[in-house]
Design an enzyme around this catalytic site. Structure first.
Site, PDB file in Angstrom:
ATOM      1  N   ARG A 196      38.539  36.101  50.742  1.00  0.00           N
ATOM      2  CA  ARG A 196      38.375  35.392  49.469  1.00  0.00           C
ATOM      3  C   ARG A 196      38.574  33.897  49.656  1.00  0.00           C
ATOM      4  O   ARG A 196      37.830  33.067  49.123  1.00  0.00           O
ATOM      5  CB  ARG A 196      39.404  35.901  48.446  1.00  0.00           C
ATOM      6  CG  ARG A 196      39.082  37.241  47.858  1.00  0.00           C
ATOM      7  CD  ARG A 196      40.122  37.644  46.833  1.00  0.00           C
ATOM      8  NE  ARG A 196      41.390  38.001  47.452  1.00  0.00           N
ATOM      9  CZ  ARG A 196      42.574  37.554  47.060  1.00  0.00           C
ATOM     10  NH1 ARG A 196      42.663  36.686  46.067  1.00  0.00           N
ATOM     11  NH2 ARG A 196      43.672  37.963  47.650  1.00  0.00           N
TER      12      ARG A 196
ATOM     13  N   ASP B  20      37.739  35.428  43.626  1.00  0.00           N
ATOM     14  CA  ASP B  20      36.735  36.492  43.655  1.00  0.00           C
ATOM     15  C   ASP B  20      36.147  36.670  42.263  1.00  0.00           C
ATOM     16  O   ASP B  20      36.486  35.941  41.319  1.00  0.00           O
ATOM     17  CB  ASP B  20      37.309  37.802  44.211  1.00  0.00           C
ATOM     18  CG  ASP B  20      38.423  38.383  43.340  1.00  0.00           C
ATOM     19  OD1 ASP B  20      38.573  37.981  42.168  1.00  0.00           O
ATOM     20  OD2 ASP B  20      39.154  39.258  43.834  1.00  0.00           O
TER      21      ASP B  20
ATOM     22  N   ASP C 291      42.200  44.516  48.635  1.00  0.00           N
ATOM     23  CA  ASP C 291      42.153  44.292  47.192  1.00  0.00           C
ATOM     24  C   ASP C 291      41.595  45.520  46.485  1.00  0.00           C
ATOM     25  O   ASP C 291      40.755  46.235  47.041  1.00  0.00           O
ATOM     26  CB  ASP C 291      41.253  43.092  46.867  1.00  0.00           C
ATOM     27  CG  ASP C 291      41.825  41.787  47.388  1.00  0.00           C
ATOM     28  OD1 ASP C 291      43.048  41.723  47.608  1.00  0.00           O
ATOM     29  OD2 ASP C 291      41.043  40.837  47.586  1.00  0.00           O
TER      30      ASP C 291
ATOM     31  N   TYR D 219      34.618  42.427  58.417  1.00  0.00           N
ATOM     32  CA  TYR D 219      34.286  42.596  57.002  1.00  0.00           C
ATOM     33  C   TYR D 219      32.819  42.254  56.775  1.00  0.00           C
ATOM     34  O   TYR D 219      32.239  41.438  57.494  1.00  0.00           O
ATOM     35  CB  TYR D 219      35.122  41.652  56.130  1.00  0.00           C
ATOM     36  CG  TYR D 219      36.607  41.869  56.177  1.00  0.00           C
ATOM     37  CD1 TYR D 219      37.247  42.682  55.235  1.00  0.00           C
ATOM     38  CD2 TYR D 219      37.394  41.239  57.141  1.00  0.00           C
ATOM     39  CE1 TYR D 219      38.626  42.863  55.264  1.00  0.00           C
ATOM     40  CE2 TYR D 219      38.773  41.421  57.176  1.00  0.00           C
ATOM     41  CZ  TYR D 219      39.376  42.235  56.237  1.00  0.00           C
ATOM     42  OH  TYR D 219      40.738  42.403  56.271  1.00  0.00           O
TER      43      TYR D 219
END
Length: 302
Positions: free
Chosen positions: A174, A80, A38, A66
């Protein structure tokens, strides 16, 4: 120019933006990235150059890690912090205990059916979901199997939870944050995201576009352009004899007698994969065929 760059994608850039800028920096048209991040996210984005673009799909399939910050109490349309608020249930946060939050988060470790978010690059009917979402169109999405190999809760100070997630390809962090929030009954969103690892490519060695440009200006690109075979270090390396080089160069099947050294490849199970070299040069990935007792070319890189 052939190889892989471990790029640090900065906030504000799309993965496509990074590729476009690298085409200018490297003066090379044949460049591909290995998985969308993103625009607001940062972190590791391996980029393949020249013949290395053949491994783009293979790298996309690798597991990833992550570091994400989950904010509980708020739900948005993008899942998000960049989206429009759909629900604010912050008044319910007092009902949560740290133990309950930890239990729910850890319950997502393992196999997990995840519905892709509307704001994603996934295509349905030839159109990206995010483009449909911006037009106010929502389409039905089927849940897809993903795997969460592990979650490490690094800090828990409600409404925020910092966690490290090790997951399979196709996992939307997300959506994981949104699902955790819904399971807790208060909603949640992904406040921030850093991709710390893709396969063997880690955050500590990743370089910004500005740093890559500096290496180019100093004539030192060869120091950071990684060879293709770094992606396949888990496969044993084999080298063909001088007599078998033509067979390798043409992608023909290889017998054990076409290889140097005393390694008995027949002890490996069917489907075992190997890195095949012509002297010092990496040429291809081959698979052992236990039925035919030979090696079959899976992918050529020369």
């Amino acid at each position: 120019m052939n190889g892989i760059l471990n790029v640090y994608k900065e906030a504000g850039y799309t993965s496509f933006d990074v590729v476009a800028k690298l085409r200018g920096i490297l003066r090379e048209k044949k460049i591909g990235h290995t998985g969308t991040l993103d625009p607001a996210a940062t972190g590791v984005l391996p980029v393949c150059v020249g013949n290395a673009t053949k491994v783009c799909a293979l790298l996309t399939d690798k597991d990833k890690e992550y570091e994400a910050v989950l904010q509980l109490g708020i739900t948005t349309d993008t899942q998000d912090a960049t989206g429009q608020i759909l629900k604010d249930r912050s008044d319910l946060l007092h009902t949560l205990t740290k133990q309950r939050v930890e239990e729910v988060i850890m319950s997502f470790v393992g196999a997990y059916e995840q519905i892709p978010p509307m704001y994603s690059a996934l295509k349905i009917g030839g159109r990206k979901l995010c483009d449909l979402a911006r037009e106010g169109i929502e389409v039905e999405r089927k849940a897809r199997p993903v795997h969460i190999y592990g979650i490490e809760i690094r800090e828990l100070s409600l409404p925020f939870v910092t966690m490290r997630v090790h997951c399979s390809k196709g996992t939307y962090i997300r959506t994981l944050c949104d699902d955790i929030g819904e399971q807790l009954g208060v909603g949640g969103l992904m406040k921030s995201l850093v991709r710390t690892r893709v396969s063997s490519f880690s955050l500590g060695e990743a370089l910004t576009l500005a740093q890559i440009e500096e290496y180019r200006d100093n004539g030192r690109l060869d120091e950071i352009l990684l060879p293709v075979d770094v992606v396949f270090q888990e496969y044993p390396a084999l080298t063909v004899t001088a007599e078998a080089r033509k067979l390798l160069q043409n992608g023909n099947r290889l017998l054990a007698s076409d290889l140097t050294g005393a390694l008995d490849i027949s002890v490996f199970g069917s489907d075992a994969r190997f890195r095949i070299y012509d002297g010092e040069r990496f040429y291809a990935i081959y698979r052992w065929d236990a039925v035919r007792q030979d090696l079959k070319c899976i992918k050529m890189f020369m």
